[in-house]
Each structure stands twice: as C-alpha cells, then as structure tokens.
Design a protein around this motif. Sequence first.
Motif, short mmCIF file in Angstrom:
data_model
loop_
_atom_site.label_atom_id
_atom_site.label_comp_id
_atom_site.label_asym_id
_atom_site.label_seq_id
_atom_site.Cartn_x
_atom_site.Cartn_y
_atom_site.Cartn_z
N ASP A 7 0.84 -1.21 0.00
CA ASP A 7 0.00 0.00 0.00
C ASP A 7 0.87 1.25 0.00
O ASP A 7 0.58 2.22 -0.72
CB ASP A 7 -0.93 0.03 1.21
CG ASP A 7 -2.05 -0.99 1.12
OD1 ASP A 7 -2.37 -1.42 -0.01
OD2 ASP A 7 -2.63 -1.33 2.17
N LEU A 8 1.93 1.24 0.78
CA LEU A 8 2.83 2.38 0.83
C LEU A 8 3.49 2.61 -0.53
O LEU A 8 3.60 3.74 -1.00
CB LEU A 8 3.89 2.19 1.92
CG LEU A 8 4.91 3.31 2.08
CD1 LEU A 8 4.23 4.66 2.36
CD2 LEU A 8 5.91 2.96 3.16
N VAL A 9 3.90 1.54 -1.17
CA VAL A 9 4.51 1.63 -2.49
C VAL A 9 3.52 2.26 -3.47
O VAL A 9 3.89 3.15 -4.26
CB VAL A 9 4.97 0.25 -3.00
CG1 VAL A 9 5.38 0.29 -4.47
CG2 VAL A 9 6.11 -0.29 -2.14
N GLN A 10 2.27 1.86 -3.43
CA GLN A 10 1.26 2.42 -4.33
C GLN A 10 1.04 3.91 -4.05
O GLN A 10 0.89 4.69 -4.98
CB GLN A 10 -0.04 1.64 -4.22
CG GLN A 10 0.06 0.26 -4.81
CD GLN A 10 -1.21 -0.55 -4.64
OE1 GLN A 10 -2.20 -0.07 -4.11
NE2 GLN A 10 -1.18 -1.78 -5.10
N TYR A 11 1.01 4.30 -2.78
CA TYR A 11 0.87 5.72 -2.43
C TYR A 11 2.04 6.53 -2.98
O TYR A 11 1.85 7.60 -3.57
CB TYR A 11 0.78 5.92 -0.92
CG TYR A 11 -0.48 5.41 -0.27
CD1 TYR A 11 -1.72 5.55 -0.89
CD2 TYR A 11 -0.44 4.80 0.97
CE1 TYR A 11 -2.87 5.09 -0.28
CE2 TYR A 11 -1.59 4.33 1.58
CZ TYR A 11 -2.80 4.48 0.95
OH TYR A 11 -3.94 4.03 1.56
N VAL A 12 3.23 6.02 -2.77
CA VAL A 12 4.43 6.73 -3.24
C VAL A 12 4.40 6.88 -4.75
O VAL A 12 4.69 7.95 -5.30
CB VAL A 12 5.71 6.02 -2.76
CG1 VAL A 12 6.95 6.58 -3.45
CG2 VAL A 12 5.84 6.10 -1.26
N GLN A 13 4.03 5.82 -5.45
CA GLN A 13 3.97 5.88 -6.91
C GLN A 13 2.90 6.87 -7.38
O GLN A 13 3.13 7.63 -8.33
CB GLN A 13 3.70 4.49 -7.49
CG GLN A 13 4.89 3.57 -7.35
CD GLN A 13 4.59 2.14 -7.75
OE1 GLN A 13 3.45 1.69 -7.75
NE2 GLN A 13 5.63 1.40 -8.08
N ALA A 14 1.75 6.88 -6.73
CA ALA A 14 0.69 7.82 -7.10
C ALA A 14 1.12 9.26 -6.87
O ALA A 14 0.91 10.12 -7.73
CB ALA A 14 -0.59 7.50 -6.32
N TYR A 44 -2.28 17.94 -3.29
CA TYR A 44 -2.42 16.82 -4.23
C TYR A 44 -1.97 15.51 -3.60
O TYR A 44 -2.60 14.47 -3.78
CB TYR A 44 -1.61 17.08 -5.50
CG TYR A 44 -2.18 18.15 -6.39
CD1 TYR A 44 -3.54 18.41 -6.47
CD2 TYR A 44 -1.34 18.93 -7.18
CE1 TYR A 44 -4.05 19.40 -7.30
CE2 TYR A 44 -1.84 19.92 -8.01
CZ TYR A 44 -3.19 20.15 -8.06
OH TYR A 44 -3.69 21.12 -8.89
N ALA A 45 -0.88 15.55 -2.84
CA ALA A 45 -0.40 14.34 -2.19
C ALA A 45 -1.42 13.83 -1.17
O ALA A 45 -1.71 12.63 -1.12
CB ALA A 45 0.94 14.61 -1.50
N ALA A 46 -1.99 14.73 -0.38
CA ALA A 46 -3.01 14.34 0.59
C ALA A 46 -4.22 13.74 -0.11
O ALA A 46 -4.78 12.74 0.34
CB ALA A 46 -3.42 15.54 1.43
N ARG A 47 -4.61 14.34 -1.24
CA ARG A 47 -5.75 13.81 -2.01
C ARG A 47 -5.45 12.40 -2.50
O ARG A 47 -6.29 11.50 -2.39
CB ARG A 47 -6.02 14.73 -3.20
CG ARG A 47 -7.16 14.23 -4.10
CD ARG A 47 -7.06 14.71 -5.51
NE ARG A 47 -5.82 14.24 -6.14
CZ ARG A 47 -5.29 14.77 -7.22
NH1 ARG A 47 -5.84 15.82 -7.78
NH2 ARG A 47 -4.19 14.27 -7.74
N ASP A 48 -4.25 12.19 -3.04
CA ASP A 48 -3.89 10.87 -3.55
C ASP A 48 -3.91 9.82 -2.46
O ASP A 48 -4.43 8.71 -2.65
CB ASP A 48 -2.49 10.90 -4.18
CG ASP A 48 -2.46 11.63 -5.51
OD1 ASP A 48 -3.53 11.96 -6.05
OD2 ASP A 48 -1.34 11.90 -6.00
N VAL A 49 -3.37 10.15 -1.29
CA VAL A 49 -3.32 9.18 -0.18
C VAL A 49 -4.73 8.92 0.35
O VAL A 49 -5.12 7.78 0.59
CB VAL A 49 -2.38 9.66 0.92
CG1 VAL A 49 -2.48 8.79 2.16
CG2 VAL A 49 -0.93 9.69 0.41
#
Length: 53
Positions: A7-14, A44-49
């Motif tokens: 999940d962390l990897v997906q967040y970082v990639q997004a 934007y980062a908060a929105r993605d997470v």
Amino acid sequence: MTVLDEDLVQYVQAVAQTVRDTLSEWSARPPASHEATVGELLAYAARDVASGR
C-alpha cells in the motif's frame, strides 16, 4: 534491506506521478509563489493518499 508495504509503495507511486504531472502543468501555468507551490503539492499528495490511488 527493508521491504515496503505494498500500500505504501502504491501511495508513493501515485504521489510521484502527481508531482510529475503537476510539474508539467506548471510549465504553462507556474505557481504564484513558493508557498503556493508547496501548498499545491501537499494538497495533491493528501488527495492521492486519502483516495487510495
């Protein structure tokens, strides 16, 4: 070596993709200030997470 949670990897990639997209958009419409730059990227980062992208 530590393995990151998937999940962390997906967040970082997004978030990384969002940053790349935003930087591209800024070539046509640069932010008004350093504070605006930081604020926009953090939003934007908060929105993605939050959306689980």
